[in-house]
Design a protein around this motif. Sequence first.
Motif, PDB file in Angstrom:
ATOM      1  N   UNK A 535      -0.849   0.867   8.643  1.00 21.95           N
ATOM      2  CA  UNK A 535      -0.095   0.247   7.551  1.00 21.95           C
ATOM      3  C   UNK A 535       0.932  -0.727   8.104  1.00 21.95           C
ATOM      4  N   UNK A 536       1.165  -1.760   7.328  1.00 20.84           N
ATOM      5  CA  UNK A 536       2.186  -2.737   7.680  1.00 20.84           C
ATOM      6  C   UNK A 536       3.171  -2.814   6.519  1.00 20.84           C
ATOM      7  N   UNK A 537       4.439  -2.540   6.795  1.00 20.51           N
ATOM      8  CA  UNK A 537       5.452  -2.522   5.730  1.00 20.51           C
ATOM      9  C   UNK A 537       6.380  -3.714   5.910  1.00 20.51           C
ATOM     10  N   UNK A 555       5.798  12.474   5.553  1.00 19.07           N
ATOM     11  CA  UNK A 555       4.702  13.331   6.019  1.00 19.07           C
ATOM     12  C   UNK A 555       3.476  12.507   6.401  1.00 19.07           C
ATOM     13  N   UNK A 556       2.854  12.906   7.477  1.00 22.97           N
ATOM     14  CA  UNK A 556       1.603  12.279   7.884  1.00 22.97           C
ATOM     15  C   UNK A 556       1.769  11.128   8.856  1.00 22.97           C
ATOM     16  N   UNK A 557       2.987  10.649   8.978  1.00 24.04           N
ATOM     17  CA  UNK A 557       3.172   9.489   9.861  1.00 24.04           C
ATOM     18  C   UNK A 557       3.287   9.947  11.304  1.00 24.04           C
ATOM     19  N   UNK A 558       2.431   9.390  12.161  1.00 28.75           N
ATOM     20  CA  UNK A 558       2.466   9.799  13.560  1.00 28.75           C
ATOM     21  C   UNK A 558       3.400   8.874  14.364  1.00 28.75           C
ATOM     22  N   UNK A 559       3.256   7.562  14.136  1.00 29.05           N
ATOM     23  CA  UNK A 559       4.108   6.608  14.867  1.00 29.05           C
ATOM     24  C   UNK A 559       4.605   5.529  13.911  1.00 29.05           C
ATOM     25  N   UNK A 684      -0.773   6.369  10.700  1.00 29.29           N
ATOM     26  CA  UNK A 684      -0.787   7.607   9.911  1.00 29.29           C
ATOM     27  C   UNK A 684      -0.058   7.385   8.602  1.00 29.29           C
ATOM     28  N   UNK A 685       0.148   8.435   7.863  1.00 28.20           N
ATOM     29  CA  UNK A 685       0.825   8.368   6.573  1.00 28.20           C
ATOM     30  C   UNK A 685      -0.057   7.709   5.536  1.00 28.20           C
ATOM     31  N   UNK A 686       0.485   7.535   4.344  1.00 29.51           N
ATOM     32  CA  UNK A 686      -0.297   6.925   3.273  1.00 29.51           C
ATOM     33  C   UNK A 686       0.518   5.824   2.625  1.00 29.51           C
ATOM     34  N   UNK A 687      -0.187   4.990   1.906  1.00 35.12           N
ATOM     35  CA  UNK A 687       0.471   3.845   1.289  1.00 35.12           C
ATOM     36  C   UNK A 687       1.536   4.308   0.307  1.00 35.12           C
ATOM     37  N   UNK A 696       3.661  -2.372   1.170  1.00 36.26           N
ATOM     38  CA  UNK A 696       2.775  -1.783   2.180  1.00 36.26           C
ATOM     39  C   UNK A 696       1.412  -2.467   2.112  1.00 36.26           C
ATOM     40  N   UNK A 697       0.966  -2.971   3.226  1.00 36.37           N
ATOM     41  CA  UNK A 697      -0.394  -3.507   3.287  1.00 36.37           C
ATOM     42  C   UNK A 697      -1.075  -2.937   4.516  1.00 36.37           C
ATOM     43  N   UNK A 698      -2.351  -3.267   4.675  1.00 35.79           N
ATOM     44  CA  UNK A 698      -3.002  -2.839   5.905  1.00 35.79           C
ATOM     45  C   UNK A 698      -2.834  -3.930   6.960  1.00 35.79           C
TER      46      UNK A 698
END
Lengths: 833, 276
Positions: A535-537, A555-559, A684-687, A696-698
């Motif tokens: 993801x790109x914020x 939650x879910x974000x690794x880096x 990681x994480x979700x949008x 948030x984009x990819x």
Amino acid sequence: MMRPNGLARAAVRAKPASFAGTFIALAMAALIVAACGILLETGLRASVPPERYASAPVVVAADQNEYVVTGSGEDREEEAVPLPDTARVDVALATKVAAAPGVAAAVPDLTFPVRTEDGSLTAHGWGSHVVTGAELASGDAPSTGEVVLDAAAAHQAEVAVGDTVTLQAATGQHAFRVAGLADAGPTDAGHDGDPASGVAWFADAQAPALAGHAGKADAIAVLAERGSDPDDLAGAVRKAVTGSGAQVQVGDDRGAVEQPGLGYAKAALFGIGGSFGGIAAIVAVLTAAGTVALSASQRAREFALLRAVGATPRQIRRAVASEALLVAPLAGVVGCLPGIGLAHWWFGQLQDRGVIPEAVRMHVTVFPLLAAVVLALLTALGAGFVAGRRPAKIKPGQALREASMERLRPGTIRTVLGVVALVGGAVVTGVSASSSGDAAAGAALGVVMLFMLAVGLLGPLVARLCVGLLGLPMRGAGATASLAAANSRTNSRRLASAITPITLGMAFASTLVFMHTSENHAADEQLRAGITADHVVTHPAGLPVDAATRALATPGVRTAVGVLDTQVLVPIGSGEFKSLQGAATQGVTGSGAELAQVEDLDVREGSLDRLGTGRIAIDKTLASSAKVGVGDRLPLYLPDGTEARPEVVAVYGRGLGLATVTMDRASLAGHVTSPFDSTLLVRGGSERSLAALGEVTDASGYATEQSLDAKAGSWSNRMMAAVLGGFSAVAAMNTLVMTVIDRRRELGALRLVGATRLQVLRMLRWEGLLVAAIGVALGTAIAAATLIPMMRGTIGERPYVPPLLYGAFTAAGVGLALLAVTLPARAALRRWS
Amino acid sequence: MRRHDDKGSEPDERPTGATTGTPGLAVELRGVRRRYGRGTGAVNALTDVNLALPRGTFTAIMGPSGSGKSTFLQCAAGLDRPTAGSVHLGGTEITGMSENELTELRRSRLGFVFQAFNLLPSLTVEQNVLLPMRLAGARQDRHRAAAMLAQVGLADKARRRPAELSGGQQQRVAVARALVTSPDVIFADEPTGALDTGTAAEILALLRQGVDALGATVVMVTHDPAAAAWADRALFLADGTFAGGVEHGTATQIAARMAALGTPTARAGVSVGAAA
């Protein structure tokens, strides 16, 4: 002796149409010189009257340039390079300045962004209200921990006097008590600021820290005591600040302090008006000279007759020169008008693209116009004398014999010079292939010029060779085609003068445009391959300072790695070729290992593990330009001009798409104006869970903050290609029309011999096709010889040539040649049909 | 009519070593050669030309195409430099002269009429006639121009441009220009080549008149026996050298002689130098 001038005047008056070709060529030369001259002069005189500091007669600010010093002693030259970000002065200097005689007050001025929940405000220290005219409407001035807002900001945050508002500054998120409301001065909302976005004022003691530059201010505005002389004041202030490195600005120079973009604007205008203008002028002059020579050669019989009847060589030379000179003044003046139009349009485009601040005005004075007319005159004179040498020198008998057919062997001097230019071009190609980076780009220009010179000098030989090659298949293609081939072979001089402008246009346009497409293509590829984050914020107001930490808590974000995009200046080259190159830089939060999770930089040497304070990673092109490797120290200037000598720990390959320099975020803190990150890269994480932080984009949504340089540079490349291409197109058409008109008799004779009108037209079209084919081929060859080594040096790959674009160029060349040949032929044949 | 059989070196009165021309001769060529090109591709346009033409004569130079007529004219008139030999005009040697000196000569002492393209298209008829004076920087004598134009029958066309005149009229203007400076020699290269017989006769009559009334010397290159019949003498050039001539011949005689010249046997054993 007045007589030859009388002959020239009579010749021009009797058949003005035969001088139309010369007129057009000289007018175009004047056009280009006028346009580039106007831009250059505007750059020299560009200044912006101060708005924010209008009420302060003297302003103290840091030098916003870094200097490249070449030579020493007598030849010492300093070239100013504008810094990527604002250089700042110590706030402590204000006390010294206030003590100087005649000073009523010395006000440190700051402008910096702060963030609200989902927007941003422009913030200042409250002290600057005396300079800008902001007035308290209700409440009190702010003390530490308090803030004064303007109406728009209060409305946006939905607070009133006495409430608490949470704001994000460089130091983090804090709560401030709203001490009062004020009406902002006209310049408080910032230069491109939207007045509706809101302004905030903090206490003077707290403002520098909140801005991220503790103890520093953007500038110190000096208010004068009533009745003090501005010059005396300036002198006194200068004395007060000696030794600190700060500069004292008065008059319009104060505007330069307000508008940091002015330095870039001047550099851009110098580049266009000076460098490009110089090249374009040379091209224009040589093309015009060629046209004058062609015109003279078409009247060889007349000059031969004059020689036979008793004109001395000197009289002939003067006659030829005078003819050109008679046409030149009007041509020069006529060329100036569209030149002004071109400069105007170009300037407007540069302003639209943000290269030039809106406040800068274009100056049109008489100097560039005068220069254009004078250049037209000098070109006509010079070309006339050179063109007149042959008809003046040769024996009349020889001239009468030759006048019907071209002489076969070109002059020795011309051939020798042409071969020298060819060899020179090949040598410089070899040099640019083995060098890299900026040296290759510089050599590329030399290659194009040398090859073009060779084409110009060896024109007839080259033309004959090409016709020989292409003539064989043509001979089998029917009567008209073989006739066209035979015509072209025997009249190779005429052919060469038509081929040269097409080659010129093709070579320059191809080089400039495909250089840009190649770099773009490589950058895009690198970008796609380089971003491995999920993801790109981003956020229009910039991401909050603790964005990375907040993301990691999701939650879910690794880096999660925050990226700040800016620029640093790197000195490269040595000796005469020293320069300061701007390098796109990304400051990253997190360690090298974390960065490797979200970006694949394609590390070639070293490793990112040691990335940190005083340790950076650079792109391989920069490594070879600056001649450093892993383990060396790279001297550079941070965005505000601070010197640094970090150690290089890694060299990677995707610098064109991502960033040329990668360093840790902390090293940049305090050296940039905006403390907010541009982007957050998350693995990681979700949008949905990240949406709280911003958009948030990819990975495909990631856009490198292209520096203003690169954006404007690519547009300028295309603009220059268009100007040179347009010029060559007109020159090519001019030449072709001249040659066809001159062959009226020959075409008429063909008709009498039995060729139908259609056959004659078809023959001419074959000739036009031949001219276009040879011109396009030569131009492509020159562009290839220039671009291949250059691209290998800068991006390490072969040039990327979009086939559609190349096809368009070729079609334009062919279409132009056919048009230029068919129209006059139809007109000429109409009489005979 | 005097003949000059010497070739090559002759006794010289002047201590400087420069050859002197024989006074009384308008045109004198000694041992003139002209070669074009180099090596195996070289063309010998004139192989060995000796000629002496007295003043006040009208000479026609004839020969088949390729015989070197135009080259001869250009060498004789100083328009081209011979590879070897010397040329004297009116007693002055022109072979060693510089370009500027030759130009001086062409302006004041020679006149030219070419087959075509004699006039500058951008000047009027009157300006064309006065062109040599204009180039010399001398005052342009419009009365003289008017007189010349009247002599060739074009007094009313003084202000026209050449494009408005017929071919014959243009040639007449060319003759007027050739006569305007009262030259020693007028060189004409196929002056009637592009004209019909009637107009051609007019032009030739003008040239004849120049010789008889004004004492000019005319050297005319032509291939037309009818034109050559107007001359005092017709000389034949073949393979770059002179091969005989006809004095006061009729067109038929000249034509017959030309035809004979065309066969190889006629040319063998011919003496070098102008011969009757």
